[in-house]
Structure formats: C-alpha cells, structure tokens
Scaffold this active site. Structure first.
Site: not given
Ligand code: NVA
Ligand code: CP
Length: 301
Positions: A102, A129, A132, A219, A259, A287
């Site tokens: 990540r 993502h 997800q 989101d 998400c 997930r």
């Molecule tokens: N768009 C959000 C998704 C989190 C799972 C982010 O990138 O923070």
């Molecule tokens: N939706 C998601 O990816 O959650 P986290 O940021 O908690 O991993």
C-alpha cells in the site's frame, strides 16, 4: 505466478475465477473447513499509509491459507530512507513468496513487479484499489445474484476507488455511472476505455447518475495524503452525498456500499449508513475472502 497491480491487467475470466474462489473460501471458512493452499508461504505486507481492513484481512487471510504474514511499515524499512525500489524488490524476493504493498505512487508497485521475482499485490495506491473492488464485486453478486446488467453508481471524488470500480464494473458487465464535480473526475484513460467497452456515464448531476442504480457507492472526499485539503474539499464535494433523496432516485432495494472508513454527514448521511450497515459490513468482511482468493491465484506454486 501472477501479479495484481491494477484490475485492468486481469481479464473478465480471471476476475470471475477470483470471485468464484472467494465464494468457495468464504463457504469453507464459515463451515470450519480448512484450506491451507499456501502452506508455509510468507507474504510481506508493506504499508506507506494507514490501514485497518487491508492490514488485518491480509494477515488473517494468509494465516487461514497456512502461511505467515509479515507487517512491514515503510517508516521502518530502508525504503523509507531512500533505498531504491529496484534493490528492495530484489532483496525481498529472496526471502518472501509474495508482497502486498500500500503506497502513494502506482509506479512504485509496478517497479516492485518489474524488479522483483515474486507476485506483487496492490493494496491501494493513489491510482487504484483493486483488492477492495474484488470484494465489492463479490458483495454485489451476493446481494443481487448477478453482476451483468446491474447498475453501479459511484458518487464523490473521482479517486482510486472510482478508477477501480469503473474497471471492475465494466469488466463484469455492469453499467457504471459516476457523479463528481468536473474538477475531480476519474482517470481520463479509464473513462475513455469504459465508454468504449460498456455502458459508462460521468455527470455532475448526482440524481441523474443515481437513477435506476442497483448499488450506490461512495468514498471519502479527502483520501489519505490529502488531509491538508480536507476543508477545501468539503466545499468542492458538498452535495456529492448519499442521502434519502439520492436513495429515492435509485432502484427500490438498491444497496449502499462504502469502502470505509466513512465520514458520516459528508459523503453519506448517518441514517443511510446505518440503514445499510449490513451491506457495508458484508463488504468489509469480503475483503478477507476476496484477498485470500487473490493470494491463491497469484502465489500458488
Ligand atoms: N480513497 C480512500 C480509500 C481508502 C480505502 C483513500 O485513498 O484514502
Ligand atoms: N477500505 C480499506 O482499504 O480500508 P483500510 O484503509 O482500513 O485498509
């Protein structure tokens, strides 16, 4: 061996193979049937951003599959002090059987795959993502029975979630609509591809996008790394919210997806969130199952 760097790299057949396997692994887990499909393997999990769901579901998932997960914060790795990805990739390939990462730049994920020699799984970048969305597709299919012909509507920032939902939705035969401000649209190449390969619309009108939707998705307005823009973004996205009025425009029985983490009162009202908590937490649970399927398909030797 294969990677999951972004959803567009996988064919429709590969996506459905993962969804079918995710359903099977979910059934087996619920019935206490063990499935050590990655016995003795080690997954490194590199995080340059925070996580609750991704971290815990990958760690539990690899354990369920008979392997071990190694949490690696980029703050503690030499990569956080500037060691090149090319070198990190080649070193970690000597120890691990797979990497989940990540991070911010999609290029870092792609470079890990280029220079390493083990499967790389994208656990979120600024661009996409995919894990997800694999869980999201599993959840929609569970609740609606099928994906083809259903309408998925995303409301909010044209961000990493929007990009992956467009790809996943179109590849599985869904109609996809996005409602966002013109200043914050999804990736232009993805939108062009979607328009050429399925039913895709992008509009500033939330009610137009939501009309006839079977699943409404939103989101956060400020993603990880955009915390300083939060106040400004609250102004830009005011109105891009799932609320009762938007629900009324969707199909009766439309499901609501997020998400997570969620900001009640911003992208979704507390009332709609709680009324659809069952769907949203099924989605979070999936997930685990979807990523176990992804790990098996990528890492099985
Ligand atoms: N768009 C959000 C998704 C989190 C799972 C982010 O990138 O923070
Ligand atoms: N939706 C998601 O990816 O959650 P986290 O940021 O908690 O991993």
């Amino acid at each position: 061996m294969k990677h999951l760097l972004k959803l567009s790299d996988w064919s429709t057949e590969e996506i459905f193979e993962a969804l079918d396997l995710a359903d099977k692994l979910k059934y087996e887990k619920k019935h206490g049937i063990s499935h050590h499909l990655l016995e003795g393997q080690t997954l490194g999990m590199i995080f340059s951003k925070s996580s609750t769901r991704t971290r815990v579901s990958f760690e539990v998932g690899i354990h369920d599959l008979g392997g071990t997960g190694l949490f690696l914060s980029s703050r503690d790795l030499q990569i956080g002090r500037g060691e090149p990805v090319e070198d990190t990739a080649r070193v970690l390939s000597r120890y691990l059987d797979g990497i989940m990462i990540r991070t911010f730049a999609q290029k870092e994920v792609e470079d890990l795959a280029t220079y390493g020699s083990i499967p790389i799984i994208n656990g979120l970048t600024d661009y996409c993502h995919p894990c997800q969305v694999m869980a999201d597709l599993q959840t929609i299919r569970e609740h609606k029975g099928t994906l083809a012909g259903k309408k998925l509507c995303f409301i909010g920032d044209g961000n990493n979630m929007a990009n992956s939902l467009i790809v996943g939705g179109i590849k599985t035969g869904m109609a996809v609509s996005v409602s966002c401000p013109n200043s914050n649209k999804p990736d232009a190449d993805i939108m062009k591809w979607a328009s050429e390969n399925g039913s895709f619309t992008c509009t500033e009108s939330v009610l137009e996008a939501a009309a006839g939707a079977d699943a409404l998705y939103t989101d956060v307005w400020a993603s990880m790394g955009q915390e300083e823009e939060a106040a400004e973004r609250r102004k830009i996205f005011a109105g891009y919210q799932i609320n009762d009025e938007v629900m009324a425009a969707a199909n009766p029985g439309a499901m609501v997806m997020h998400c997570l983490p969620a900001h009640r009162g911003e992208e979704i009202t507390a009332e709609v969130f709680e009324a659809h908590a069952n769907e949203i937490f099924d989605e979070a649970e999936n997930r685990l199952h979807a990523q176990k399927a992804i790990m098996v398909l990528c890492m099985k030797k």
